[in-house]
Structures are given as structure tokens and as C-alpha cells.
Write an enzyme that holds these catalytic residues in place. Structure first.
Site, PDB file in Angstrom:
ATOM      1  N   ASP A  13      37.391  25.503  26.693  1.00 41.12           N
ATOM      2  CA  ASP A  13      36.186  25.046  27.355  1.00 41.12           C
ATOM      3  C   ASP A  13      35.904  23.546  27.119  1.00 41.12           C
ATOM      4  O   ASP A  13      36.284  23.685  25.804  1.00 41.12           O
ATOM      5  CB  ASP A  13      34.936  25.949  26.806  1.00 41.12           C
ATOM      6  CG  ASP A  13      33.942  25.667  27.949  1.00 41.12           C
ATOM      7  OD1 ASP A  13      34.539  25.347  29.303  1.00 41.12           O
ATOM      8  OD2 ASP A  13      32.589  25.614  28.166  1.00 41.12           O
ATOM      9  N   GLY A  14      35.551  22.943  27.665  1.00 40.09           N
ATOM     10  CA  GLY A  14      34.855  21.471  27.814  1.00 40.09           C
ATOM     11  C   GLY A  14      35.650  20.876  27.521  1.00 40.09           C
ATOM     12  O   GLY A  14      35.722  19.022  27.704  1.00 40.09           O
ATOM     13  N   ARG A  26      36.252  14.532  35.878  1.00 37.93           N
ATOM     14  CA  ARG A  26      35.740  15.900  34.667  1.00 37.93           C
ATOM     15  C   ARG A  26      37.465  16.359  35.561  1.00 37.93           C
ATOM     16  O   ARG A  26      38.562  16.456  34.250  1.00 37.93           O
ATOM     17  CB  ARG A  26      35.111  16.926  35.717  1.00 37.93           C
ATOM     18  CG  ARG A  26      34.194  17.385  35.669  1.00 37.93           C
ATOM     19  CD  ARG A  26      33.073  17.528  35.995  1.00 37.93           C
ATOM     20  NE  ARG A  26      33.973  19.175  35.652  1.00 37.93           N
ATOM     21  CZ  ARG A  26      33.411  19.819  34.852  1.00 37.93           C
ATOM     22  NH1 ARG A  26      32.452  19.611  34.432  1.00 37.93           N
ATOM     23  NH2 ARG A  26      34.388  21.388  34.308  1.00 37.93           N
ATOM     24  N   HIS A  30      40.422  17.810  32.849  1.00 38.41           N
ATOM     25  CA  HIS A  30      41.570  18.905  32.623  1.00 38.41           C
ATOM     26  C   HIS A  30      43.366  18.181  32.548  1.00 38.41           C
ATOM     27  O   HIS A  30      43.889  19.131  31.515  1.00 38.41           O
ATOM     28  CB  HIS A  30      41.759  18.962  34.441  1.00 38.41           C
ATOM     29  CG  HIS A  30      40.395  20.182  34.163  1.00 38.41           C
ATOM     30  ND1 HIS A  30      39.653  20.599  33.614  1.00 38.41           N
ATOM     31  CD2 HIS A  30      39.480  19.979  35.756  1.00 38.41           C
ATOM     32  CE1 HIS A  30      38.438  20.944  33.887  1.00 38.41           C
ATOM     33  NE2 HIS A  30      38.583  20.314  35.117  1.00 38.41           N
ATOM     34  N   TRP A  63      35.940  29.481  41.260  1.00 30.85           N
ATOM     35  CA  TRP A  63      35.979  29.297  42.802  1.00 30.85           C
ATOM     36  C   TRP A  63      35.087  28.212  43.092  1.00 30.85           C
ATOM     37  O   TRP A  63      34.839  27.792  43.855  1.00 30.85           O
ATOM     38  CB  TRP A  63      36.564  30.694  42.783  1.00 30.85           C
ATOM     39  CG  TRP A  63      37.641  30.708  43.007  1.00 30.85           C
ATOM     40  CD1 TRP A  63      37.958  31.850  42.016  1.00 30.85           C
ATOM     41  CD2 TRP A  63      39.298  30.106  43.513  1.00 30.85           C
ATOM     42  NE1 TRP A  63      39.151  32.058  42.259  1.00 30.85           N
ATOM     43  CE2 TRP A  63      39.869  31.554  42.517  1.00 30.85           C
ATOM     44  CE3 TRP A  63      39.713  29.325  44.380  1.00 30.85           C
ATOM     45  CZ2 TRP A  63      41.337  31.360  42.933  1.00 30.85           C
ATOM     46  CZ3 TRP A  63      40.933  29.508  44.350  1.00 30.85           C
ATOM     47  CH2 TRP A  63      42.068  30.263  43.774  1.00 30.85           C
ATOM     48  N   LEU A 125      57.864  33.225  20.967  1.00 33.48           N
ATOM     49  CA  LEU A 125      56.296  33.558  21.385  1.00 33.48           C
ATOM     50  C   LEU A 125      55.894  33.781  23.232  1.00 33.48           C
ATOM     51  O   LEU A 125      57.052  33.891  23.504  1.00 33.48           O
ATOM     52  CB  LEU A 125      55.400  31.929  20.650  1.00 33.48           C
ATOM     53  CG  LEU A 125      53.855  32.348  21.446  1.00 33.48           C
ATOM     54  CD1 LEU A 125      53.208  32.773  20.730  1.00 33.48           C
ATOM     55  CD2 LEU A 125      53.402  30.686  22.389  1.00 33.48           C
ATOM     56  N   ARG A 178      29.739  32.007  24.302  1.00 31.31           N
ATOM     57  CA  ARG A 178      29.921  33.800  25.300  1.00 31.31           C
ATOM     58  C   ARG A 178      31.652  33.848  25.546  1.00 31.31           C
ATOM     59  O   ARG A 178      32.344  33.387  25.133  1.00 31.31           O
ATOM     60  CB  ARG A 178      28.833  33.251  26.582  1.00 31.31           C
ATOM     61  CG  ARG A 178      29.413  32.385  27.240  1.00 31.31           C
ATOM     62  CD  ARG A 178      28.135  31.605  28.441  1.00 31.31           C
ATOM     63  NE  ARG A 178      28.810  31.054  28.727  1.00 31.31           N
ATOM     64  CZ  ARG A 178      27.632  29.812  29.017  1.00 31.31           C
ATOM     65  NH1 ARG A 178      26.917  29.756  27.883  1.00 31.31           N
ATOM     66  NH2 ARG A 178      28.604  28.516  29.228  1.00 31.31           N
ATOM     67  N   LEU A 179      31.971  34.975  26.698  1.00 30.56           N
ATOM     68  CA  LEU A 179      32.859  35.563  27.030  1.00 30.56           C
ATOM     69  C   LEU A 179      33.238  34.955  28.103  1.00 30.56           C
ATOM     70  O   LEU A 179      34.316  34.918  28.294  1.00 30.56           O
ATOM     71  CB  LEU A 179      33.032  37.215  26.489  1.00 30.56           C
ATOM     72  CG  LEU A 179      33.333  36.881  24.793  1.00 30.56           C
ATOM     73  CD1 LEU A 179      33.363  39.156  25.066  1.00 30.56           C
ATOM     74  CD2 LEU A 179      34.458  37.062  23.980  1.00 30.56           C
ATOM     75  N   SER A 180      32.220  34.887  28.923  1.00 31.70           N
ATOM     76  CA  SER A 180      32.433  34.060  30.400  1.00 31.70           C
ATOM     77  C   SER A 180      33.682  35.733  30.746  1.00 31.70           C
ATOM     78  O   SER A 180      34.443  34.661  31.633  1.00 31.70           O
ATOM     79  CB  SER A 180      33.439  33.149  30.546  1.00 31.70           C
ATOM     80  OG  SER A 180      32.330  31.706  29.729  1.00 31.70           O
TER      81      SER A 180
HETATM   82  C1  IPE Z   1      35.574  29.666  30.874  1.00 36.36           C
HETATM   83  O1  IPE Z   1      34.978  28.435  30.851  1.00 36.36           O
HETATM   84  C2  IPE Z   1      36.367  29.833  32.158  1.00 36.36           C
HETATM   85  C3  IPE Z   1      38.032  28.997  31.546  1.00 36.36           C
HETATM   86  C4  IPE Z   1      37.663  28.351  30.038  1.00 36.36           C
HETATM   87  C5  IPE Z   1      39.115  28.911  31.872  1.00 36.36           C
HETATM   88  P1  IPE Z   1      33.784  27.811  32.056  1.00 36.36           P
HETATM   89  O2  IPE Z   1      33.631  26.833  32.027  1.00 36.36           O
HETATM   90  O3  IPE Z   1      34.093  28.424  33.520  1.00 36.36           O
HETATM   91  O4  IPE Z   1      32.501  28.766  31.443  1.00 36.36           O
HETATM   92  P2  IPE Z   1      31.127  29.255  31.534  1.00 36.36           P
HETATM   93  O5  IPE Z   1      30.413  28.894  33.052  1.00 36.36           O
HETATM   94  O6  IPE Z   1      30.445  27.425  31.200  1.00 36.36           O
HETATM   95  O7  IPE Z   1      30.234  30.064  31.356  1.00 36.36           O
HETATM   96  C1  IPE Z   2      37.148  24.295  30.762  1.00 34.75           C
HETATM   97  O1  IPE Z   2      36.586  23.156  31.295  1.00 34.75           O
HETATM   98  C2  IPE Z   2      38.203  24.606  31.513  1.00 34.75           C
HETATM   99  C3  IPE Z   2      38.321  26.462  33.308  1.00 34.75           C
HETATM  100  C4  IPE Z   2      36.972  26.014  33.256  1.00 34.75           C
HETATM  101  C5  IPE Z   2      39.298  25.344  34.484  1.00 34.75           C
HETATM  102  P1  IPE Z   2      35.487  23.038  31.750  1.00 34.75           P
HETATM  103  O2  IPE Z   2      36.309  22.813  33.220  1.00 34.75           O
HETATM  104  O3  IPE Z   2      34.432  24.104  31.643  1.00 34.75           O
HETATM  105  O4  IPE Z   2      34.713  21.915  31.052  1.00 34.75           O
HETATM  106  P2  IPE Z   2      33.235  21.990  30.898  1.00 34.75           P
HETATM  107  O5  IPE Z   2      32.991  23.288  30.407  1.00 34.75           O
HETATM  108  O6  IPE Z   2      32.464  21.500  32.036  1.00 34.75           O
HETATM  109  O7  IPE Z   2      32.761  20.798  29.512  1.00 34.75           O
HETATM  110 MG    MG Z   3      33.133  25.408  30.439  1.00 32.41          MG
END
Ligand code: IPE
Ligand code: IPE
Ligand code: MG
Length: 225
Positions: A13-14, A26, A30, A63, A125, A178-180
Site C-alpha cells: 500500500d501507498g 498516482r 503504481h 474497482w 519461490l 488493517r487487512l483490507s
Molecule cells: C489494499 O489497499 C489493496 C491492495 C494493496 C491491492 P487499499 O488502498 O485498496 O486499501 P484501503 O482502501 O486503504 O483499505
Molecule cells: C496500493 O497503493 C496499490 C493498489 C491498491 C493497487 P494505493 O494505490 O492504494 O496507494 P495509496 O494507499 O492511495 O497511497
Molecule cells: Mg491504498
């Protein structure tokens, strides 16, 4: 004997916040996130105590994002798998997807299938990418495949999941706790590590220091040591 992190799972994430902090879009985040995927995967493949790395790449909830971001992610995934085909083979890394792939375009499904088949013999792996993956969706699909056959057991449900492998070490980058909807079943006894580092900046050094801490944890699984 210390714990071995045989199955590592990461909520990557991030990406978006990392890019926005530098005044970029953004999608650039990615793009850079994909480079971290390569580096972390290569590190895990070179360490024989790690045999499975499951990476959360796209959730069943993602989505909801703007169409332009979702489309970019789909193209990036296709491009990544095509360009990394050789890296998988050179590193002896087996690629496996989990999640409901039925919604993806034919061309993306073809690339996924191609890389999966081409790397099926690799054994240093397993890199498992969670694509259109949600823990609840996975459990419901597994339960549906079994419900005609009589009583469910922990073992039968586990074996019907996309990923029937318990997680040892679960890491989330990006600062949230969180686990999302990731590996809800498999993480039942995972050790959870959260870091503020945003995914494009997550390094093999940081992974190494998390693994070091993981090895010192007393895992009791409900018993007494
Ligand atoms: C979790 O990240 C999903 C992935 C890393 C693919 P999100 O950015 O979608 O999670 P939330 O919305 O902060 O919970
Ligand atoms: C995780 O990064 C990648 C995916 C969920 C595809 P984010 O796109 O959620 O990045 P932030 O959390 O908005 O920074
Ligand atoms: Mg995110």
C-alpha cells in the site's frame, strides 16, 4: 529453533501517496511500485527459507477507483507480466494468481495463463499475485464449490480456497493497520507487521529487518511454550 518465514504475504500500500508527495500522478506511483515487486520477489527467491510470497495487487474493492486508474492498473499488470516472464524463469520463480480472474479481459487472462504455465516447473519461490482478490469472495466461492457435497470441515474449506496456505508473516506498507480483505482465513495465526514506508520505497533491507524481528517472536498457536 527460530521461526522461518516460509510464507510471506504483503499488502503493498501507498503507491498513490508516494507519487502525490512528489507532485506526480498516482499512476506513476503504481509504475514505481512494480519495481519494488521485482526487487522484493528477487530477494525472496534468493532466500531458501522463504518458499511463498503472496502480494496483494488488486482487491475486489479496487474497482471503486476512477476508471482511468483501474485501466492503468490492468495495462500495467499485463505489461509487467510480459516483461518479467524472463525474470521469473531466470530466478526459477513460479507465478501463480489468486482471485476471481473471470472478470479480466481475454488478453490479460491469456498473459496470466501463459506466465503461469511457462513457470509451472520453477521451484525456488512461488510468487502469488492476488488479482481481483477479496478474502470474503474467496471464502464464498470455496464454500459454494463444496456446499453440494455435504458438511464442510476446516480442512475441506481450506483446500478449496484459491490459496490453501497459512501465512507466517504478513506485512502492510503505507501506515494503515488493517487487512483490507486480504487473506482473512490464511492469516489466522500470521505475525502482523505494519510499516509507514510507502510501497515504492519499501526495500529489501527493511524486509530483512522485519524478518529478523519475526524470527524472535514466540508463536504459540493457542498453546503454551
Ligand atoms: C489494499 O489497499 C489493496 C491492495 C494493496 C491491492 P487499499 O488502498 O485498496 O486499501 P484501503 O482502501 O486503504 O483499505
Ligand atoms: C496500493 O497503493 C496499490 C493498489 C491498491 C493497487 P494505493 O494505490 O492504494 O496507494 P495509496 O494507499 O492511495 O497511497
Ligand atoms: Mg491504498
Amino acid at each position: 529453533m527460530s521461526n522461518q518465514p516460509r510464507h510471506i504475504a504483503i499488502i503493498m500500500d501507498g503507491n498513490g501517496r508516494w507519487a502525490e508527495a512528489q507532485g506526480k500522478s498516482r499512476t506513476y506511483g503504481h509504475e514505481r511500485g512494480a519495481e519494488s515487486v521485482r526487487a522484493i520477489t528477487t530477494y525472496c527467491a534468493a532466500h531458501s527459507d522463504i518458499n511463498r510470497l503472496t502480494l496483494y495487487a488488486f482487491s475486489t474493492e479496487n474497482w471503486k477507483r476512477p476508471k482511468i486508474e483501474v485501466e492503468f492498473l490492468m495495462k500495467l499488470l499485463e505489461r509487467y507480466l510480459k516483461s518479467e516472464r524472463a525474470t521469473y524463469l531466470e530466478g526459477n520463480i513460479r507465478f501463480e494468481p489468486i482471485g476471481d480472474l473471470s472478470i479480466f479481459s481475454k488478453s490479460l487472462r491469456n498473459v496470466i495463463e501463459d506466465v503461469q504455465k511457462a513457470t509451472a516447473h520453477c521451484n525456488s519461490l512461488v510468487q502469488c499475485l492476488a488479482l481481483n482478490y477479496g478474502g470474503r469472495d474467496e471464502i464464498v466461492r470455496a464454500a459454494n464449490t463444496l456446499c453440494e457435497k455435504g458438511t464442510l470441515t476446516v480442512e475441506s474449506l481450506n483446500n478449496a480456497l484459491d490459496c490453501p496456505h497459512d501465512v507466517d508473516l504478513l506485512i502492510r506498507t503505507g501506515g494503515d493497520h488493517r487487512l483490507s480483505n486480504f487473506l482473512l482465513w490464511q492469516a489466522a495465526y500470521a505475525e502482523l507487521f505494519f510499516t509507514k514506508t510507502l510501497w515504492p520505497e519499501f526495500s529489501t533491507d527493511e524486509l530483512e529487518s522485519i524478518i529478523k524481528k519475526f524470527k524472535t517472536v514466540e508463536r504459540r498457536f493457542g498453546g503454551l511454550n
